[in-house]
Design a protein around this motif. Structure first.
Motif, PDB file in Angstrom:
ATOM      1  N   LEU A 120      63.677  33.408  18.740  1.00  0.00           N
ATOM      2  CA  LEU A 120      63.176  32.460  18.172  1.00  0.00           C
ATOM      3  C   LEU A 120      61.570  32.296  18.717  1.00  0.00           C
ATOM      4  N   ASN A 121      61.462  32.934  19.707  1.00  0.00           N
ATOM      5  CA  ASN A 121      60.014  32.685  20.149  1.00  0.00           C
ATOM      6  C   ASN A 121      59.748  31.343  20.591  1.00  0.00           C
ATOM      7  N   LEU A 122      60.873  30.615  21.402  1.00  0.00           N
ATOM      8  CA  LEU A 122      60.369  29.386  21.891  1.00  0.00           C
ATOM      9  C   LEU A 122      59.905  29.465  23.392  1.00  0.00           C
ATOM     10  N   GLN A 123      59.240  28.436  23.601  1.00  0.00           N
ATOM     11  CA  GLN A 123      58.584  28.332  25.006  1.00  0.00           C
ATOM     12  C   GLN A 123      59.909  28.199  26.000  1.00  0.00           C
ATOM     13  N   MET A 124      60.033  28.980  26.661  1.00  0.00           N
ATOM     14  CA  MET A 124      61.192  29.167  27.466  1.00  0.00           C
ATOM     15  C   MET A 124      61.368  28.040  28.638  1.00  0.00           C
ATOM     16  N   ASP A 125      60.282  28.143  29.193  1.00  0.00           N
ATOM     17  CA  ASP A 125      60.207  26.724  30.424  1.00  0.00           C
ATOM     18  C   ASP A 125      60.562  25.530  29.804  1.00  0.00           C
ATOM     19  N   ILE A 126      60.217  24.968  28.459  1.00  0.00           N
ATOM     20  CA  ILE A 126      60.465  23.863  27.906  1.00  0.00           C
ATOM     21  C   ILE A 126      61.837  23.733  27.445  1.00  0.00           C
ATOM     22  N   VAL A 127      62.312  24.822  26.859  1.00  0.00           N
ATOM     23  CA  VAL A 127      63.565  24.960  26.416  1.00  0.00           C
ATOM     24  C   VAL A 127      64.675  24.761  27.404  1.00  0.00           C
ATOM     25  N   LEU A 128      64.384  25.237  28.792  1.00  0.00           N
ATOM     26  CA  LEU A 128      65.476  25.042  30.087  1.00  0.00           C
ATOM     27  C   LEU A 128      65.273  23.904  30.383  1.00  0.00           C
ATOM     28  N   PHE A 129      64.218  23.437  30.275  1.00  0.00           N
ATOM     29  CA  PHE A 129      63.984  21.815  30.958  1.00  0.00           C
ATOM     30  C   PHE A 129      64.851  21.013  29.817  1.00  0.00           C
ATOM     31  N   VAL A 130      64.622  21.092  28.568  1.00  0.00           N
ATOM     32  CA  VAL A 130      65.249  20.375  27.668  1.00  0.00           C
ATOM     33  C   VAL A 130      66.785  20.520  27.567  1.00  0.00           C
ATOM     34  N   PHE A 131      67.057  21.855  27.809  1.00  0.00           N
ATOM     35  CA  PHE A 131      68.317  22.281  27.797  1.00  0.00           C
ATOM     36  C   PHE A 131      69.332  21.444  29.039  1.00  0.00           C
ATOM     37  N   LEU A 132      68.623  21.518  29.980  1.00  0.00           N
ATOM     38  CA  LEU A 132      69.344  20.880  31.069  1.00  0.00           C
ATOM     39  C   LEU A 132      69.277  19.245  31.084  1.00  0.00           C
ATOM     40  N   VAL A 133      68.497  18.574  30.431  1.00  0.00           N
ATOM     41  CA  VAL A 133      68.485  17.380  30.009  1.00  0.00           C
ATOM     42  C   VAL A 133      69.499  17.029  29.182  1.00  0.00           C
ATOM     43  N   LEU A 134      69.376  17.507  28.017  1.00  0.00           N
ATOM     44  CA  LEU A 134      70.095  17.142  26.653  1.00  0.00           C
ATOM     45  C   LEU A 134      71.498  17.857  26.686  1.00  0.00           C
ATOM     46  N   TYR A 135      71.616  18.752  27.150  1.00  0.00           N
ATOM     47  CA  TYR A 135      72.884  19.749  26.541  1.00  0.00           C
ATOM     48  C   TYR A 135      73.854  20.074  27.918  1.00  0.00           C
ATOM     49  N   LEU A 136      73.386  20.017  29.073  1.00  0.00           N
ATOM     50  CA  LEU A 136      74.112  20.619  30.141  1.00  0.00           C
ATOM     51  C   LEU A 136      75.561  20.036  30.231  1.00  0.00           C
ATOM     52  N   LEU A 137      75.622  18.657  30.290  1.00  0.00           N
ATOM     53  CA  LEU A 137      76.850  18.222  30.353  1.00  0.00           C
ATOM     54  C   LEU A 137      77.984  18.606  29.067  1.00  0.00           C
ATOM     55  N   ARG A 138      77.365  18.358  27.896  1.00  0.00           N
ATOM     56  CA  ARG A 138      78.159  18.825  26.931  1.00  0.00           C
ATOM     57  C   ARG A 138      78.405  20.234  26.806  1.00  0.00           C
ATOM     58  N   PHE A 139      77.341  20.958  27.366  1.00  0.00           N
ATOM     59  CA  PHE A 139      77.878  22.632  27.129  1.00  0.00           C
ATOM     60  C   PHE A 139      78.950  22.956  27.838  1.00  0.00           C
ATOM     61  N   SER A 140      79.305  21.985  29.126  1.00  0.00           N
ATOM     62  CA  SER A 140      80.433  22.571  29.949  1.00  0.00           C
ATOM     63  C   SER A 140      81.696  21.624  29.278  1.00  0.00           C
ATOM     64  N   TYR A 141      81.801  21.196  28.094  1.00  0.00           N
ATOM     65  CA  TYR A 141      82.625  20.414  27.236  1.00  0.00           C
ATOM     66  C   TYR A 141      83.998  21.092  27.138  1.00  0.00           C
ATOM     67  N   GLY A 142      83.910  22.512  26.702  1.00  0.00           N
ATOM     68  CA  GLY A 142      84.848  23.129  26.227  1.00  0.00           C
ATOM     69  C   GLY A 142      84.986  24.741  25.833  1.00  0.00           C
ATOM     70  N   ARG A 143      85.831  25.409  25.625  1.00  0.00           N
ATOM     71  CA  ARG A 143      85.834  26.895  25.171  1.00  0.00           C
ATOM     72  C   ARG A 143      84.980  27.073  23.925  1.00  0.00           C
ATOM     73  N   VAL A 144      84.787  26.036  23.158  1.00  0.00           N
ATOM     74  CA  VAL A 144      84.014  26.402  21.651  1.00  0.00           C
ATOM     75  C   VAL A 144      82.571  26.566  22.107  1.00  0.00           C
ATOM     76  N   SER A 145      82.115  26.520  23.263  1.00  0.00           N
ATOM     77  CA  SER A 145      80.694  26.619  23.649  1.00  0.00           C
ATOM     78  C   SER A 145      80.376  28.030  23.196  1.00  0.00           C
ATOM     79  N   LEU A 146      81.124  28.963  23.373  1.00  0.00           N
ATOM     80  CA  LEU A 146      80.985  30.528  23.185  1.00  0.00           C
ATOM     81  C   LEU A 146      81.002  30.713  21.523  1.00  0.00           C
ATOM     82  N   GLY A 147      81.853  29.830  20.825  1.00  0.00           N
ATOM     83  CA  GLY A 147      81.657  30.195  19.416  1.00  0.00           C
ATOM     84  C   GLY A 147      80.443  29.452  19.081  1.00  0.00           C
ATOM     85  N   VAL A 148      79.948  28.336  19.541  1.00  0.00           N
ATOM     86  CA  VAL A 148      78.815  27.781  19.042  1.00  0.00           C
ATOM     87  C   VAL A 148      77.586  28.721  19.322  1.00  0.00           C
TER      88      VAL A 148
END
Length: 287
Positions: free
Chosen positions: A37-65
């Motif tokens: 999607l041509n996103l700026q990866m340094d911003i994406v990685l920071f936002v991913f860590l802050v917003l999504y890291l905890l929920r990302f480890s929520y369950g097996r559905v992460s792979l489907g998402v």
């Protein structure tokens, strides 16, 4: 558990290895989708860590998402010389993601809505239609799935019915506060989009940005129809919205800079993740 996980069970020697395969594979697929999607990866990685890291480890559905979001990336940002091939790949990936969790179907329903041009007029129309959507999901959704043979496996249908009816178990101020902290950043992000017309008057080269916002809006719109009686489904659909949410926040940051809106969303998300961890520790110690 879904049959798609059986090959992973054969490879994994224990539960930790199983989770590493699920989360590691999902992370690599998500990074691929963000890159497409041509996103700026340094911003994406920071936002991913802050917003999504905890929920990302929520369950097996992460792979489907992750697979669903990768499929969506092929639909909105196809290969230049082979748009038809990209379209087929995207549809196959969306279909494949259904194998990883029974509720993925509800998220994929939002994808056609993501190709609408969401502006204030579209929002007003959607809000007028919203009571009908609420009525439908609270009265007829499971019956509709059965009547149209969308799911032929009776055990899977029973599981969906039980899951959707399991709204009464989420009670107490602790859970309600967690739900509020989780949901609020999604709606703030959408508010930023509709506040400034530049987000839905983008030029042709920025259509992938606009459609990423559109996916976020469409998924939150459908999820909100479940909030009144199926709180578990509502939270699961919000969870499935996180990749689009991360991409949208990264784009707002890229376009506007680190404004007070970004700071507010990031602060609420940090508080939410800290609260979830502390609440989980409290629940474990109270047993």
């Amino acid at each position: 558990i879904e049959k798609a996980y059986e090959p992973i069970f054969r490879i994994a020697t224990n539960y930790i290895v199983f989770r590493l395969i699920i989360w590691g594979g999902a992370l690599l697929i998500l990074l691929w989708a963000f890159h497409r999607l041509n996103l700026q990866m340094d911003i994406v990685l920071f936002v991913f860590l802050v917003l999504y890291l905890l929920r990302f480890s929520y369950g097996r559905v992460s792979l489907g998402v992750a697979i669903m979001f990768l499929g969506y990336s092929f639909l909105i940002n196809p290969f230049k010389p082979g748009k038809l091939v990209s379209f087929v790949i995207g549809l196959l990936l969306l279909f494949f993601s259904l194998s990883f969790h029974k509720t993925m179907l509800l998220a994929i329903i939002a994808i056609p809505l993501a190709f609408l041009k969401w502006n204030r007029s579209t929002l007003l129309f959607a809000m007028a239609f919203f009571p009908l959507l609420v009525f439908f999901v609270n009265t007829s959704l499971v019956e509709y799935i059965l009547a149209n043979n969308l799911i032929e496996d009776e055990q899977q249908l029973y599981a969906i019915n039980s899951y959707m009816s399991n709204y009464g178990k989420e009670s107490g101020w602790g859970i309600k506060l967690a739900n509020l902290l989780q949901a609020l950043p999604f709606y703030l992000c959408i508010l930023v989009y509709f506040r400034d017309k530049k987000y839905y008057h983008l030029n042709t080269s920025e259509k992938t940005v606009q459609r990423t916002f559109s996916l976020l809006i469409a998924m939150v719109f459908i999820a909100s129809a479940f909030v009144f009686r199926q709180a578990l489904v509502y939270r699961r659909l919000l969870y499935m919205t996180y990749p689009a949410f991360v991409a949208a926040i990264a784009e707002i940051w890229k376009i506007e800079g680190k404004t007070k809106w970004i700071n507010t969303v990031l602060t609420i998300s940090i508080v939410y993740q800290a609260y979830e961890l502390l609440y989980a520790i409290y629940c474990m110690s109270a047993r």
